[in-house]
Design a protein around this motif. Structure first.
Motif, PDB file in Angstrom:
ATOM      1  N   VAL A  80       2.952  -5.501   5.888  1.00 25.02           N
ATOM      2  CA  VAL A  80       2.404  -4.731   5.185  1.00 25.02           C
ATOM      3  C   VAL A  80       3.807  -3.918   4.400  1.00 25.02           C
ATOM      4  CG1 VAL A  80       1.195  -2.384   5.058  1.00 25.02           C
ATOM      5  CG2 VAL A  80       0.278  -4.166   6.490  1.00 25.02           C
ATOM      6  N   GLU A  81       3.549  -3.791   3.313  1.00 18.57           N
ATOM      7  CA  GLU A  81       4.864  -3.107   2.464  1.00 18.57           C
ATOM      8  C   GLU A  81       4.632  -1.784   2.175  1.00 18.57           C
ATOM      9  OE1 GLU A  81       7.801  -3.532  -1.492  1.00 18.57           O
ATOM     10  OE2 GLU A  81       6.558  -5.287  -0.555  1.00 18.57           O
ATOM     11  N   VAL A  82       5.013  -0.711   2.567  1.00 12.67           N
ATOM     12  CA  VAL A  82       4.838   0.642   2.145  1.00 12.67           C
ATOM     13  C   VAL A  82       5.737   1.122   1.033  1.00 12.67           C
ATOM     14  CG1 VAL A  82       4.590   2.944   3.082  1.00 12.67           C
ATOM     15  CG2 VAL A  82       4.271   1.056   4.522  1.00 12.67           C
ATOM     16  N   ILE A  83       4.943   1.528  -0.228  1.00  6.29           N
ATOM     17  CA  ILE A  83       5.592   2.063  -1.304  1.00  6.29           C
ATOM     18  C   ILE A  83       5.534   3.471  -1.032  1.00  6.29           C
ATOM     19  CG2 ILE A  83       5.355   0.197  -2.693  1.00  6.29           C
ATOM     20  CD1 ILE A  83       2.682   1.366  -4.033  1.00  6.29           C
ATOM     21  N   ASP A  84       6.641   4.264  -1.534  1.00  6.50           N
ATOM     22  CA  ASP A  84       6.478   5.693  -1.611  1.00  6.50           C
ATOM     23  C   ASP A  84       6.345   6.355  -2.922  1.00  6.50           C
ATOM     24  OD1 ASP A  84       7.382   6.214   1.084  1.00  6.50           O
ATOM     25  OD2 ASP A  84       9.482   5.697   0.517  1.00  6.50           O
ATOM     26  N   ASP A  85       6.036   7.613  -3.164  1.00  7.78           N
ATOM     27  CA  ASP A  85       5.677   8.154  -4.458  1.00  7.78           C
ATOM     28  C   ASP A  85       6.851   7.831  -5.504  1.00  7.78           C
ATOM     29  OD1 ASP A  85       3.307   8.738  -3.557  1.00  7.78           O
ATOM     30  OD2 ASP A  85       3.968  11.032  -2.933  1.00  7.78           O
ATOM     31  N   LEU A  86       6.737   7.427  -6.724  1.00  6.64           N
ATOM     32  CA  LEU A  86       7.541   7.514  -7.577  1.00  6.64           C
ATOM     33  C   LEU A  86       7.679   8.748  -8.375  1.00  6.64           C
ATOM     34  CD1 LEU A  86       7.275   3.598  -8.624  1.00  6.64           C
ATOM     35  CD2 LEU A  86       8.965   4.937  -7.095  1.00  6.64           C
ATOM     36  N   ARG A  87       8.826   9.404  -8.796  1.00  3.55           N
ATOM     37  CA  ARG A  87       9.030  10.505  -9.546  1.00  3.55           C
ATOM     38  C   ARG A  87       9.839  10.022 -10.874  1.00  3.55           C
ATOM     39  NH1 ARG A  87       8.083  12.029  -4.588  1.00  3.55           N
ATOM     40  NH2 ARG A  87       6.870  14.095  -4.315  1.00  3.55           N
ATOM     41  N   PRO A  88       9.679  10.913 -11.894  1.00  4.44           N
ATOM     42  CA  PRO A  88      10.583  10.664 -13.026  1.00  4.44           C
ATOM     43  C   PRO A  88      12.071  10.834 -12.665  1.00  4.44           C
ATOM     44  CG  PRO A  88       8.696  12.257 -13.566  1.00  4.44           C
ATOM     45  CD  PRO A  88       8.777  12.077 -12.051  1.00  4.44           C
ATOM     46  N   SER A  89      12.924  10.157 -13.483  1.00  5.63           N
ATOM     47  CA  SER A  89      14.382  10.423 -13.296  1.00  5.63           C
ATOM     48  C   SER A  89      15.081  10.788 -14.766  1.00  5.63           C
ATOM     49  CB  SER A  89      14.889   9.326 -12.612  1.00  5.63           C
ATOM     50  OG  SER A  89      14.860   8.140 -13.382  1.00  5.63           O
ATOM     51  N   VAL A  90      15.997  11.620 -14.779  1.00  8.04           N
ATOM     52  CA  VAL A  90      16.529  11.961 -16.069  1.00  8.04           C
ATOM     53  C   VAL A  90      18.063  11.031 -15.894  1.00  8.04           C
ATOM     54  CG1 VAL A  90      17.907  13.592 -17.156  1.00  8.04           C
ATOM     55  CG2 VAL A  90      15.795  14.046 -16.166  1.00  8.04           C
ATOM     56  N   THR A  91      18.106  10.375 -17.153  1.00  8.26           N
ATOM     57  CA  THR A  91      19.247   9.507 -17.262  1.00  8.26           C
ATOM     58  C   THR A  91      20.096  10.199 -18.460  1.00  8.26           C
ATOM     59  OG1 THR A  91      17.991   8.035 -18.852  1.00  8.26           O
ATOM     60  CG2 THR A  91      18.020   7.483 -16.518  1.00  8.26           C
ATOM     61  N   VAL A 103       0.901  -1.211   0.144  1.00  9.99           N
ATOM     62  CA  VAL A 103       0.026   0.056  -0.093  1.00  9.99           C
ATOM     63  C   VAL A 103       0.744   1.216   0.027  1.00  9.99           C
ATOM     64  CG1 VAL A 103      -1.704  -1.203   1.146  1.00  9.99           C
ATOM     65  CG2 VAL A 103      -0.213  -0.126   2.573  1.00  9.99           C
ATOM     66  N   GLY A 104       0.280   2.448  -0.339  1.00 11.08           N
ATOM     67  CA  GLY A 104       0.798   3.560  -0.307  1.00 11.08           C
ATOM     68  C   GLY A 104       0.836   4.286   1.320  1.00 11.08           C
ATOM     69  N   ARG A 105       1.658   5.145   1.442  1.00 16.65           N
ATOM     70  CA  ARG A 105       1.436   5.824   2.776  1.00 16.65           C
ATOM     71  C   ARG A 105       0.015   6.420   3.171  1.00 16.65           C
ATOM     72  NH1 ARG A 105       6.079   5.646   5.439  1.00 16.65           N
ATOM     73  NH2 ARG A 105       7.908   5.194   4.278  1.00 16.65           N
ATOM     74  N   ASP A 106      -0.665   6.910   1.915  1.00 17.85           N
ATOM     75  CA  ASP A 106      -1.915   7.619   2.058  1.00 17.85           C
ATOM     76  C   ASP A 106      -3.155   6.568   1.650  1.00 17.85           C
ATOM     77  OD1 ASP A 106      -1.439   7.045  -0.439  1.00 17.85           O
ATOM     78  OD2 ASP A 106      -1.963   8.962  -1.196  1.00 17.85           O
ATOM     79  N   VAL A 107      -2.846   5.398   2.024  1.00 23.16           N
ATOM     80  CA  VAL A 107      -4.031   4.210   1.896  1.00 23.16           C
ATOM     81  C   VAL A 107      -5.035   4.527   2.802  1.00 23.16           C
ATOM     82  CG1 VAL A 107      -3.012   2.691   3.542  1.00 23.16           C
ATOM     83  CG2 VAL A 107      -4.622   1.962   1.733  1.00 23.16           C
ATOM     84  N   ARG A 108      -6.359   4.530   2.376  1.00 24.63           N
ATOM     85  CA  ARG A 108      -7.737   4.673   2.942  1.00 24.63           C
ATOM     86  C   ARG A 108      -8.677   3.687   2.645  1.00 24.63           C
ATOM     87  NH1 ARG A 108      -4.999   7.604   5.596  1.00 24.63           N
ATOM     88  NH2 ARG A 108      -5.291   9.698   6.377  1.00 24.63           N
ATOM     89  N   PHE A 109      -9.339   3.147   3.656  1.00 23.51           N
ATOM     90  CA  PHE A 109     -10.099   1.993   3.398  1.00 23.51           C
ATOM     91  C   PHE A 109     -11.223   1.707   4.264  1.00 23.51           C
ATOM     92  CE2 PHE A 109      -6.813   0.489   5.632  1.00 23.51           C
ATOM     93  CZ  PHE A 109      -7.367  -0.748   6.558  1.00 23.51           C
ATOM     94  N   GLY A 110     -12.274   1.108   4.101  1.00 20.79           N
ATOM     95  CA  GLY A 110     -13.135   1.025   5.130  1.00 20.79           C
ATOM     96  C   GLY A 110     -14.404   2.100   4.995  1.00 20.79           C
ATOM     97  N   TRP A 111     -15.445   1.629   5.832  1.00 18.55           N
ATOM     98  CA  TRP A 111     -16.470   3.117   5.790  1.00 18.55           C
ATOM     99  C   TRP A 111     -15.900   4.335   6.349  1.00 18.55           C
ATOM    100  CZ3 TRP A 111     -20.631   4.687   4.016  1.00 18.55           C
ATOM    101  CH2 TRP A 111     -21.547   5.328   4.899  1.00 18.55           C
ATOM    102  N   ASN A 130     -13.670   5.874   4.846  1.00 12.87           N
ATOM    103  CA  ASN A 130     -12.237   5.777   4.878  1.00 12.87           C
ATOM    104  C   ASN A 130     -11.499   5.622   6.114  1.00 12.87           C
ATOM    105  OD1 ASN A 130     -11.635   5.851   2.326  1.00 12.87           O
ATOM    106  ND2 ASN A 130     -11.942   7.872   1.923  1.00 12.87           N
ATOM    107  N   ALA A 131     -12.149   5.058   7.132  1.00 12.38           N
ATOM    108  CA  ALA A 131     -11.846   5.072   8.682  1.00 12.38           C
ATOM    109  C   ALA A 131     -10.109   4.548   8.713  1.00 12.38           C
ATOM    110  CB  ALA A 131     -12.750   4.606   9.311  1.00 12.38           C
ATOM    111  N   GLY A 132     -10.191   3.612   7.832  1.00 11.79           N
ATOM    112  CA  GLY A 132      -8.717   2.752   7.927  1.00 11.79           C
ATOM    113  C   GLY A 132      -7.661   3.474   7.049  1.00 11.79           C
ATOM    114  N   ASP A 133      -6.564   3.364   7.855  1.00 12.75           N
ATOM    115  CA  ASP A 133      -5.245   3.830   7.459  1.00 12.75           C
ATOM    116  C   ASP A 133      -4.220   3.249   7.459  1.00 12.75           C
ATOM    117  OD1 ASP A 133      -4.645   3.949   9.899  1.00 12.75           O
ATOM    118  OD2 ASP A 133      -4.746   6.304   9.913  1.00 12.75           O
ATOM    119  N   LEU A 134      -2.911   3.692   7.178  1.00  5.59           N
ATOM    120  CA  LEU A 134      -1.738   2.737   7.073  1.00  5.59           C
ATOM    121  C   LEU A 134      -1.454   2.091   8.388  1.00  5.59           C
ATOM    122  CD1 LEU A 134       0.795   1.579   5.899  1.00  5.59           C
ATOM    123  CD2 LEU A 134       2.189   3.704   6.493  1.00  5.59           C
TER     124      LEU A 134
END
Length: 349
Positions: free
Chosen positions: A150-161, A122-130, A132-136
């Motif tokens: 539970v594995e937390v994924i961070d936001d991904l951004r473009p990278s310049v190579t 899940v992402g850090r901002d996950v919300r679920f349930g009635w 959106n009462a459920g969070d990380l």
């Protein structure tokens, strides 16, 4: 990839699984990167990789006036999800009854009992349930109770190579913003399908059924395939800003009626017009595509996919039919140039 729309369809012996949750609208580069990595990790652990997603978008149920235009319909979303390597997708019909589940009820019913989850991504901002009462923290606590990580994924951004050019060669926000469906929508609102494709990792798609139009294009020597209005429910994908676009038309069915995966469908070069046809005082916004050099195609009532490569110009009102026809000839030549370049070296890769 297995496709389910109900827990009852999941085999009793399926799993254990690594599961992720999300809307995955557009299945952009950020989504695809996370899902591919998740699939690799799942296989290394001897698990099946599964995504749980929803239809319609939850906002369309709770606050339809605030719901964003969707980048992809269900068919394209599932096809794009399959391309990431997922073993299965559970496409949950999103209703108010479903939404009334508590966070614990949702996790126990869908992730634990239904999918035998060993890991939930899940992402850090996950919300679920009635409401959106459920969070990380809720997910982590439920994981402890039911034996999943539970594995937390961070936001991904473009990278310049090195082969992508220097920072000066890219717009500053392309180096700073995270990949997101919101970013794609902003670009499509501007008609910037080139940059939208860079975020998506592919050209933006519209999928719809071809309907009868006014036949003006045929009279002018440019017969067009008109997609059904978006409001009809027979066209999927966010329609970008009005204008003339270079793109590809792909047929989704073989002559025998069997489906054709988009990667296998022939790409027919097309000039795509989006707008109200102001030269003819039109009021209804339309999407129509002229397949270059083809006057023999009968596409009525057939579902097609349009891939938009580049916007050539805005929609204009012309003083005469002759002036419009002259411009259409120029548009066709411009389309050839753009598509020849794109075919040899896609800008979004």
């Amino acid at each position: 990839m297995l496709r389910w729309s109900d827990l009852a369809e999941i085999p009793a012996d399926f799993g254990p699984t690594v599961v992720t949750l999300g809307n995955f609208d557009g299945v952009h580069r950020g989504h695809a990167s996370v899902l591919r990595r998740m699939c690799a990790d799942a296989r290394a652990a001897g698990c099946a990789a599964v995504a749980v997603t929803f239809t319609p978008h939850p906002l369309q149920v709770h606050r339809p006036q605030d719901a964003p235009p969707l980048l992809t319909g269900d068919e394209d979303r599932l096809e794009l999800l399959a391309a990431t390597g997922l073993d299965a997708v559970l496409l949950v019909p999103y209703t108010l009854e479903f939404a009334r589940q508590s966070p614990r009820e949702f996790v126990e019913r869908y992730l634990v009992d239904g999918l035998r989850a060993r890991t939930v991504v899940v992402g850090r901002d996950v919300r679920f349930g009635w409401q959106n009462a459920g969070d990380l923290s809720t997910m982590v606590a439920l994981g402890r109770d039911h034996g999943f990580d539970v594995e937390v994924i961070d936001d991904l951004r473009p990278s310049v190579t090195a082969d992508e050019g220097s920072a000066e060669d890219r717009a500053a926000d392309e180096l700073r913003r995270r990949w997101s469906s919101t970013w794609v929508r902003e670009l499509l609102e501007e008609g910037d399908v080139v940059r939208a494709a860079r975020v998506l990792g592919r050209p933006h798609r519209l999928r719809g059924v071809v309907v009868h139009g006014d036949a003006r294009g045929r009279e002018l020597g440019f017969p067009t395939a008109n997609l059904a209005p978006v409001s009809s429910g027979r066209t999927a994908g966010m329609v970008p800003a009005d204008g003339v676009y270079a793109g590809w038309l792909r047929r989704t069915r073989r002559p025998d009626g069997s489906p054709v995966p988009q990667e296998d469908a022939e790409a027919l070069p097309a000039a795509v017009s989006i707008g109200t046809n102001p030269t003819f005082d039109g009021v209804e916004r339309r999407v129509e595509a002229y397949v270059l050099d083809r006057t023999d195609l009968d596409l009525y009532d057939e579902e097609v996919v349009l891939e938009l490569v580049e916007r050539l110009r805005p929609t204009l009102r012309f003083d005469s039919i002759d002036a419009l026809t002259e411009q259409m000839h120029r548009d066709v030549q411009d389309v050839r140039v753009v598509l020849d370049r794109e075919a040899s070296s896609p800008d979004w890769r």
